[in-house]
Write a protein that holds these residues in place. Structure first.
Motif, PDB file in Angstrom:
ATOM      1  N   ARG A 228      60.377  25.572  -1.662  1.00  0.00           N
ATOM      2  CA  ARG A 228      61.683  24.977  -2.006  1.00  0.00           C
ATOM      3  C   ARG A 228      62.805  25.992  -1.833  1.00  0.00           C
ATOM      4  NH1 ARG A 228      61.784  20.461  -6.024  1.00  0.00           N
ATOM      5  NH2 ARG A 228      63.578  21.446  -6.997  1.00  0.00           N
ATOM      6  N   GLN A 229      62.552  27.208  -2.299  1.00  0.00           N
ATOM      7  CA  GLN A 229      63.576  28.244  -2.161  1.00  0.00           C
ATOM      8  C   GLN A 229      63.908  28.480  -0.696  1.00  0.00           C
ATOM      9  OE1 GLN A 229      61.902  31.522  -4.463  1.00  0.00           O
ATOM     10  NE2 GLN A 229      63.285  31.025  -6.162  1.00  0.00           N
ATOM     11  N   ARG A 230      62.873  28.463   0.149  1.00  0.00           N
ATOM     12  CA  ARG A 230      63.135  28.718   1.558  1.00  0.00           C
ATOM     13  C   ARG A 230      63.806  27.525   2.244  1.00  0.00           C
ATOM     14  NH1 ARG A 230      57.541  30.792   3.525  1.00  0.00           N
ATOM     15  NH2 ARG A 230      56.877  29.968   1.502  1.00  0.00           N
ATOM     16  N   ILE A 231      63.502  26.299   1.752  1.00  0.00           N
ATOM     17  CA  ILE A 231      64.224  25.131   2.291  1.00  0.00           C
ATOM     18  C   ILE A 231      65.711  25.270   1.927  1.00  0.00           C
ATOM     19  CG2 ILE A 231      64.581  22.623   2.034  1.00  0.00           C
ATOM     20  CD1 ILE A 231      62.182  23.242   3.777  1.00  0.00           C
TER      21      ILE A 231
ATOM     22  N   SER B 272      71.161  26.800  -6.240  1.00  0.00           N
ATOM     23  CA  SER B 272      70.946  26.845  -7.688  1.00  0.00           C
ATOM     24  C   SER B 272      69.525  27.300  -7.992  1.00  0.00           C
ATOM     25  CB  SER B 272      71.213  25.471  -8.290  1.00  0.00           C
ATOM     26  OG  SER B 272      70.346  24.518  -7.728  1.00  0.00           O
ATOM     27  N   GLN B 273      69.350  27.743  -9.196  1.00  0.00           N
ATOM     28  CA  GLN B 273      68.071  28.322  -9.584  1.00  0.00           C
ATOM     29  C   GLN B 273      66.917  27.330  -9.415  1.00  0.00           C
ATOM     30  OE1 GLN B 273      68.238  30.108 -13.427  1.00  0.00           O
ATOM     31  NE2 GLN B 273      66.319  31.166 -13.178  1.00  0.00           N
ATOM     32  N   ASP B 274      67.157  26.077  -9.800  1.00  0.00           N
ATOM     33  CA  ASP B 274      66.087  25.079  -9.696  1.00  0.00           C
ATOM     34  C   ASP B 274      66.141  24.312  -8.381  1.00  0.00           C
ATOM     35  OD1 ASP B 274      65.300  25.718 -12.326  1.00  0.00           O
ATOM     36  OD2 ASP B 274      66.933  24.473 -13.079  1.00  0.00           O
ATOM     37  N   ILE B 275      67.062  24.681  -7.513  1.00  0.00           N
ATOM     38  CA  ILE B 275      67.254  24.005  -6.222  1.00  0.00           C
ATOM     39  C   ILE B 275      67.252  22.499  -6.441  1.00  0.00           C
ATOM     40  CG2 ILE B 275      66.619  24.057  -3.788  1.00  0.00           C
ATOM     41  CD1 ILE B 275      64.928  26.520  -4.577  1.00  0.00           C
ATOM     42  N   ASP B 276      68.376  22.024  -6.972  1.00  0.00           N
ATOM     43  CA  ASP B 276      68.437  20.668  -7.516  1.00  0.00           C
ATOM     44  C   ASP B 276      68.584  19.565  -6.474  1.00  0.00           C
ATOM     45  OD1 ASP B 276      68.509  21.544 -10.360  1.00  0.00           O
ATOM     46  OD2 ASP B 276      70.329  22.526  -9.667  1.00  0.00           O
ATOM     47  N   PHE B 277      67.593  19.428  -5.628  1.00  0.00           N
ATOM     48  CA  PHE B 277      67.608  18.275  -4.727  1.00  0.00           C
ATOM     49  C   PHE B 277      66.984  17.099  -5.443  1.00  0.00           C
ATOM     50  CE2 PHE B 277      67.164  21.745  -1.470  1.00  0.00           C
ATOM     51  CZ  PHE B 277      68.418  21.570  -0.916  1.00  0.00           C
ATOM     52  N   ARG B 278      67.474  15.885  -5.117  1.00  0.00           N
ATOM     53  CA  ARG B 278      66.765  14.724  -5.647  1.00  0.00           C
ATOM     54  C   ARG B 278      65.490  14.591  -4.828  1.00  0.00           C
ATOM     55  NH1 ARG B 278      67.599  10.343  -2.213  1.00  0.00           N
ATOM     56  NH2 ARG B 278      69.097  10.918  -0.611  1.00  0.00           N
ATOM     57  N   ASN B 279      64.513  13.857  -5.396  1.00  0.00           N
ATOM     58  CA  ASN B 279      63.253  13.795  -4.679  1.00  0.00           C
ATOM     59  C   ASN B 279      63.344  12.868  -3.474  1.00  0.00           C
ATOM     60  OD1 ASN B 279      60.586  14.298  -4.070  1.00  0.00           O
ATOM     61  ND2 ASN B 279      59.898  12.516  -5.221  1.00  0.00           N
TER      62      ASN B 279
ATOM     63  N   TYR C 190      65.160  28.567  12.368  1.00  0.00           N
ATOM     64  CA  TYR C 190      65.232  29.142  11.026  1.00  0.00           C
ATOM     65  C   TYR C 190      63.926  28.966  10.264  1.00  0.00           C
ATOM     66  CZ  TYR C 190      70.265  29.731  11.644  1.00  0.00           C
ATOM     67  OH  TYR C 190      71.494  30.106  12.090  1.00  0.00           O
ATOM     68  N   MET C 191      63.202  27.886  10.569  1.00  0.00           N
ATOM     69  CA  MET C 191      61.926  27.675   9.877  1.00  0.00           C
ATOM     70  C   MET C 191      60.939  28.764  10.265  1.00  0.00           C
ATOM     71  SD  MET C 191      61.399  23.589   9.509  1.00  0.00           S
ATOM     72  CE  MET C 191      60.174  23.645   8.229  1.00  0.00           C
ATOM     73  N   ILE C 192      60.983  29.157  11.536  1.00  0.00           N
ATOM     74  CA  ILE C 192      60.115  30.257  11.972  1.00  0.00           C
ATOM     75  C   ILE C 192      60.543  31.544  11.271  1.00  0.00           C
ATOM     76  CG2 ILE C 192      59.441  31.678  13.971  1.00  0.00           C
ATOM     77  CD1 ILE C 192      59.840  29.014  15.640  1.00  0.00           C
ATOM     78  N   GLU C 193      61.850  31.763  11.237  1.00  0.00           N
ATOM     79  CA  GLU C 193      62.380  32.956  10.592  1.00  0.00           C
ATOM     80  C   GLU C 193      61.944  33.048   9.121  1.00  0.00           C
ATOM     81  OE1 GLU C 193      66.344  34.809  12.178  1.00  0.00           O
ATOM     82  OE2 GLU C 193      66.820  33.468  10.541  1.00  0.00           O
ATOM     83  N   LEU C 194      61.936  31.880   8.464  1.00  0.00           N
ATOM     84  CA  LEU C 194      61.591  31.853   7.037  1.00  0.00           C
ATOM     85  C   LEU C 194      60.099  31.586   6.814  1.00  0.00           C
ATOM     86  CD1 LEU C 194      64.705  29.809   5.894  1.00  0.00           C
ATOM     87  CD2 LEU C 194      64.174  32.124   5.137  1.00  0.00           C
ATOM     88  N   GLU C 195      59.359  31.600   7.914  1.00  0.00           N
ATOM     89  CA  GLU C 195      57.904  31.374   7.875  1.00  0.00           C
ATOM     90  C   GLU C 195      57.546  30.082   7.147  1.00  0.00           C
ATOM     91  OE1 GLU C 195      55.920  34.968   6.557  1.00  0.00           O
ATOM     92  OE2 GLU C 195      57.270  36.207   7.756  1.00  0.00           O
ATOM     93  N   LEU C 196      58.239  29.023   7.531  1.00  0.00           N
ATOM     94  CA  LEU C 196      57.957  27.710   6.953  1.00  0.00           C
ATOM     95  C   LEU C 196      57.180  26.880   7.973  1.00  0.00           C
ATOM     96  CD1 LEU C 196      61.384  26.843   5.311  1.00  0.00           C
ATOM     97  CD2 LEU C 196      59.219  27.054   4.094  1.00  0.00           C
TER      98      LEU C 196
END
Lengths: 211, 261
Positions: A140-143, A81-88, A117-123
């Motif tokens: 957040r988008q990359r998570i 989703s656009q706001d990446i709706d994870f709870r905190n 994947y974290m390396i791939e996404l440079e996280l």
């Protein structure tokens, strides 16, 4: 593979879709664009069963979307989703919880895969122990994309997945999504996708889709 | 040994405090005089009625009437909860009614049988008074829990739906909301158990001592009733959220808006 068949949708007294039809083939990459409020996100919500059609049908693999099929259909879709709706919560807990969900029981929580994947996404690795609320928009988008890769579902619905990423990363994500060999529906205003010939463009307009 | 009776007329002496009360409200511009007077009048009328019919209930002391009385109290409590939480009676009456009925009945039977071991477990003196205390607390607990749960879901529906899209069942996606509202609703009683007796004597204990019980008996009753209240409330709020979830969501796991007034 996915077919919106003569659909009508009225939202907040505004006609978003009227007799609108859209066919999506397997492995197709669709870029949906259009002004805000024209129904881009609504199209995703319809496919997820979060909004109800006023008329028409949605088919997935020749199966009609209804209360019986919805859970199965959802299990084939990854939605960002656009706001990446994870709870905190702490990032690692959020990922673990996703793996505990019933529909993902067949998957194993595999830290080596996460690291890959974290390396791939440079996280950065220490992001996993941070609270999601303390992450930047781009992180957040990359998570979100990381979870997308981990769940490995055949259909991806991505709502502005790269808006907060830098140019280099946008390009990388656009390419990664093509390599994955999935059916991708993406809402984005980013040039990267507009330029990329692998993405088929679907333009929605304000208030008269399918008129 | 009983308590010294209060002359009904002497209750009106409290009117003396009305003058400084109104004066203070006027001075600091507290706009609550009407509200307070309304509440006081309601309290007096309601309690007067209770006084009248409790007298008959205690005089007759018929198990069936006593049980009926408890059922009526549960019904009133359910209406009161639905009213405060703005949930529709048509959809939510049964779930909330059952979620009070079950733990309260179990606890009353347990309390009267195992804890105070009375011969007639339907004795009005115990059934009605203990039941009333359990109910009063379940009422406030349920208001906090349901209000918290549904306003949180309404506010954060996107988070809930996102968990659904990621593969959670309805219960899994609702679990964080569930936990939060249960904790909010039992926090007050957990806190009050920890501080009870330090500052103020609880009403029931004071009442028993005034009524002639020894402090030792009053304290044992107080401990028993606190535990009974806590467990009843805990199970009641869990059940009410659980039962209401069945009514509150449609086949697509979407929150039904028609359950709200």
């Amino acid at each position: 593979m996915i077919k919106f068949n003569n659909i009508n949708l009225i939202y907040d007294d505004k006609v978003l879709f009227k007799d609108y039809t859209l066919n999506i083939e397997e492995n197709e990459k669709i870029l949906i664009s259009g002004p805000s409020g024209c129904g881009k996100t609504s199209l995703f919500r319809l496919l997820l069963g979060f909004s109800k059609l006023d008329k028409g049908e949605i088919h997935y693999n020749n199966q009609i979307l209804n209360k019986k099929s919805i859970r199965k259909i959802r299990s084939h879709i990854f939605y960002l989703s656009q706001d990446i709706d994870f709870r905190n919560d702490i990032v690692e807990n959020i990922i673990k919880e996703v793996f505990e969900y019933d529909l993902n029981k067949h998957l194993k929580y595999d830290i080596s895969q996460i690291n890959k994947y974290m390396i791939e996404l440079e996280l950065d690795e220490n992001l996993l122990s941070k609270n999601i609320i303390d992450l930047s928009g781009g992180e957040r988008q990359r998570i979100g994309l990381l979870i997308c890769f981990l769940l490995n579902r055949p259909i991806l619905l991505l709502d502005e997945p790269t808006s907060a990423l830098d140019e280099k990363m946008k390009n990388k994500v656009a390419d990664l999504l093509i390599q994955k060999g999935k059916t991708v529906l993406i809402i984005s205003h980013d040039e990267v996708f507009q330029r990329n010939k692998n993405y088929k463009k679907v333009e929605l307009t304000n208030g008269n889709n399918g008129y | 040994m009983g308590t010294t009776d209060i002359n009904a007329l002497s209750l009106t002496y409290f009117l003396i405090f009305l003058v400084p009360f109104v004066f203070v409200c006027f001075k600091v511009k507290l706009n609550i005089v009407n509200k307070v007077i309304y509440s006081v009048v309601r309290m007096v009328i309601q309690l007067s009625f209770v006084g009248i019919y409790l007298k008959y209930i205690f005089d007759y002391n018929q198990p069936l009437i006593n049980i009926l009385y408890i059922l009526i109290m549960i019904t009133v409590a359910t209406f009161s909860i639905l009213n405060s939480t703005k949930l529709k009676i048509r959809n939510m009456f049964m779930p909330v009614f059952c979620s009070i009925l079950i733990p309260v009945s179990v606890m009353l039977l347990f309390f009267n049988n195992a804890i105070i071991s009375i011969n007639n477990i339907f004795d009005a003196k115990y059934l009605v008074t203990i039941g009333g205390m359990l109910l009063g607390n379940s009422l406030s607990g349920n208001i906090i829990a349901l209000d918290n749960f549904y306003s949180d879901i309404k506010k954060n529906e996107k988070i809930y739906l996102y968990s659904i899209s990621l593969g959670g069942t309805r219960i899994q996606a609702l679990a964080p909301f569930f936990r939060k509202s249960i904790i909010a609703s039992i926090n007050p009683i957990v806190a009050s158990m920890a501080t009870i007796g330090l500052v103020a004597l609880p009403g029931m204990m004071s009442g028993q001592i005034l009524g002639g019980s020894s402090p030792a008996v009053a304290i044992k009753y107080q401990i028993a009733i606190m535990l009974a209240i806590f467990f009843t409330q805990f199970f009641s709020v869990n059940l009410s959220i659980l039962f209401s979830i069945k009514m509150g969501f449609n086949d697509f796991d979407i929150l039904k808006t028609k359950i709200f007034n």
